[in-house]
Motif scaffolding. Sequence first.
Motif, short mmCIF file in Angstrom:
data_model
loop_
_atom_site.label_atom_id
_atom_site.label_comp_id
_atom_site.label_asym_id
_atom_site.label_seq_id
_atom_site.Cartn_x
_atom_site.Cartn_y
_atom_site.Cartn_z
N SER A 10 -4.69 -6.66 -0.36
CA SER A 10 -6.09 -6.81 -0.17
C SER A 10 -6.11 -7.81 0.88
N PHE A 11 -6.73 -7.40 2.22
CA PHE A 11 -6.91 -8.08 3.28
C PHE A 11 -8.11 -8.81 3.21
N ALA A 12 -8.33 -9.81 3.94
CA ALA A 12 -9.46 -10.51 4.19
C ALA A 12 -10.36 -10.02 5.36
N GLY A 13 -10.68 -8.78 5.39
CA GLY A 13 -11.47 -8.07 6.57
C GLY A 13 -10.52 -7.50 7.77
N THR A 14 -9.26 -7.32 7.35
CA THR A 14 -8.30 -6.80 8.66
C THR A 14 -7.36 -5.62 8.11
N THR A 15 -7.97 -4.91 7.20
CA THR A 15 -7.18 -3.59 6.65
C THR A 15 -6.93 -2.70 8.07
N ARG A 16 -8.24 -2.42 8.68
CA ARG A 16 -8.07 -1.54 9.76
C ARG A 16 -7.09 -1.95 10.73
N GLU A 17 -7.11 -3.06 11.29
CA GLU A 17 -6.29 -3.58 12.25
C GLU A 17 -5.00 -3.64 11.76
N ALA A 18 -4.72 -4.04 10.53
CA ALA A 18 -3.19 -4.20 9.94
C ALA A 18 -2.61 -2.65 9.58
N PHE A 19 -3.40 -1.67 9.40
CA PHE A 19 -2.86 -0.38 9.04
C PHE A 19 -2.44 0.24 10.52
N ALA A 20 -3.34 0.22 11.53
CA ALA A 20 -3.22 0.72 12.76
C ALA A 20 -1.74 0.04 13.19
N PHE A 21 -1.54 -1.43 12.95
CA PHE A 21 -0.62 -2.03 13.45
C PHE A 21 0.91 -1.36 12.73
N TYR A 22 0.85 -1.18 11.47
CA TYR A 22 1.82 -0.72 10.67
C TYR A 22 2.10 0.96 10.86
N GLU A 23 1.15 1.47 11.22
CA GLU A 23 1.14 2.90 11.57
C GLU A 23 2.14 3.15 12.77
N GLN A 24 1.91 2.18 13.87
CA GLN A 24 2.82 2.22 14.96
C GLN A 24 4.02 1.57 14.76
N ALA A 25 3.92 0.51 14.17
CA ALA A 25 5.57 -0.35 13.90
C ALA A 25 6.32 0.68 13.15
N LEU A 26 5.99 1.49 12.25
CA LEU A 26 6.91 1.86 11.15
C LEU A 26 6.66 3.49 11.39
#
Length: 150
Positions: A10-26
Amino acid sequence: MTTTLVPMLSFAGTTREAFAFYEQALGARITAMLSFAQMPEGEMPDDACGNGWAAPRAEDIMHACLELPGGAQMYAGDLPPGAPHNGFNGVTMALELDTVEEAARAFEALSQGGKVTMPIAPAFWAGAFGMLIDRFGVAWAINGAPIPLP
């Protein structure tokens, strides 16, 4: 019976940004990114389930799914405004990769903008192991080339 455990952050409004980061990183793939605005009519809560928090913002993410290479999944969503978010205390995402090289790549990518808490190095249980807290506050333990334990 089959049981699957899927972490949900559960993110404080950053899910979209976090998942774009994880998609690229992983090298992962986002398979779902559903905003509150995309919920069926009449399903959007007026007051975040009666907790006294504000209603979720339409653009915030209600449900996201990330599929990692090999099929593992991770879910996430944004908390409603006013809902307490005290970080991800007491939870570490443990990522196990086949090779030392894969672990080193994932470690380097996830650590960008974050904090390394244990540099990646050989361990008795893996060819490589390291720990970090990424820029979103999520703790990771990265294993590469696991060694079978007795």
